[in-house]
Write a protein that holds these residues in place. Structure first.
Motif, PDB file in Angstrom:
ATOM      1  N   ALA A 226      -9.967  -3.542 -17.985  1.00 26.34           N
ATOM      2  CA  ALA A 226      -9.182  -3.960 -19.158  1.00 26.34           C
ATOM      3  C   ALA A 226     -10.014  -3.868 -20.430  1.00 26.34           C
ATOM      4  O   ALA A 226      -9.540  -3.375 -21.459  1.00 26.34           O
TER       5      ALA A 226
ATOM      6  N   ASP B  37     -10.605  -0.278 -21.388  1.00 26.28           N
ATOM      7  CA  ASP B  37      -9.380   0.334 -21.907  1.00 26.28           C
ATOM      8  C   ASP B  37      -8.968  -0.205 -23.271  1.00 26.28           C
ATOM      9  O   ASP B  37      -8.389   0.539 -24.075  1.00 26.28           O
TER      10      ASP B  37
ATOM     11  N   ALA C 278      -4.734  -4.435 -28.014  1.00 20.41           N
ATOM     12  CA  ALA C 278      -3.849  -4.294 -26.852  1.00 20.41           C
ATOM     13  C   ALA C 278      -2.670  -3.388 -27.190  1.00 20.41           C
ATOM     14  O   ALA C 278      -2.320  -2.487 -26.424  1.00 20.41           O
TER      15      ALA C 278
ATOM     16  N   LEU D  33      -0.526   1.056 -19.211  1.00 18.21           N
ATOM     17  CA  LEU D  33      -1.417  -0.110 -19.253  1.00 18.21           C
ATOM     18  C   LEU D  33      -0.649  -1.419 -19.355  1.00 18.21           C
ATOM     19  O   LEU D  33      -1.119  -2.446 -18.885  1.00 18.21           O
TER      20      LEU D  33
ATOM     21  N   ASP E 105      -0.064  -2.437 -15.930  1.00 21.56           N
ATOM     22  CA  ASP E 105      -1.330  -2.682 -15.245  1.00 21.56           C
ATOM     23  C   ASP E 105      -1.908  -4.062 -15.578  1.00 21.56           C
ATOM     24  O   ASP E 105      -2.436  -4.738 -14.705  1.00 21.56           O
ATOM     25  N   TYR E 106      -1.817  -4.466 -16.842  1.00 20.83           N
ATOM     26  CA  TYR E 106      -2.476  -5.692 -17.271  1.00 20.83           C
ATOM     27  C   TYR E 106      -1.545  -6.855 -17.590  1.00 20.83           C
ATOM     28  O   TYR E 106      -1.975  -8.005 -17.538  1.00 20.83           O
TER      29      TYR E 106
END
Length: 147
Positions: free
Chosen positions: A111, A114, A128, A138, A141-142
């Motif tokens: 994280a 990225d 973000a 993403l 994913d997060y």
């Protein structure tokens, strides 16, 4: 359940009402309560509750990201630290206990690679958003599968 006649609800009643709508872990419910409690008075009023539901159910991916980001941002400073992510992941990750530490470490490391573009060991909402705009996968994913 809550109704428009309820002035404000506490964390326990929020968890009860919200878990009827969405299945969440206790840790997730606490984070959502904190995100919904916009006045930071330890209570969620009807408007705050409905606003949270509206964004989670009908909001744009960006609106949902903001709600979830703010839920993860425990100290409310607009940035996610590795410690905040670690606390949330330990409370909500469903994997065998013996794999949890390694899994949490791996998720956090990826994280921050990225999203922490300025490498200050914090992820801002803007970082973000930019990372997700560049790589839309993403967000799932997060920040969860339901965004």
């Amino acid at each position: 359940a809550i109704s428009k006649g309820d002035d404000k609800i506490d964390r326990r009643k929020f968890a009860q009402a919200f878990s009827e709508v969405v299945g969440c872990t206790e840790s997730d419910l606490n984070s959502l309560f904190d995100a919904a409690d916009q006045t930071h008075d330890g209570k969620v009023d009807f408007r705050e509750f409905v606003s949270l539901l509206a964004v989670l159910q009908k909001g744009t991916p960006e609106q949902k990201l903001e709600v979830i980001f703010n839920a993860w941002d425990k100290d409310g400073n607009g940035q996610l630290t590795q410690k905040e992510m670690e606390e949330l992941l330990y409370g909500s990750l469903t994997c065998p206990e013996e794999e949890k530490a390694a899994t949490v470490h791996q998720i956090i490391e990826k994280a921050f690679l990225d999203m922490d573009t300025n490498q200050d060991c914090k992820i801002s909402l803007e970082e973000a958003k930019a990372a997700i705009k560049a790589s839309p996968e993403l967000i799932k994913d997060y920040f969860g599968q339901n965004i």
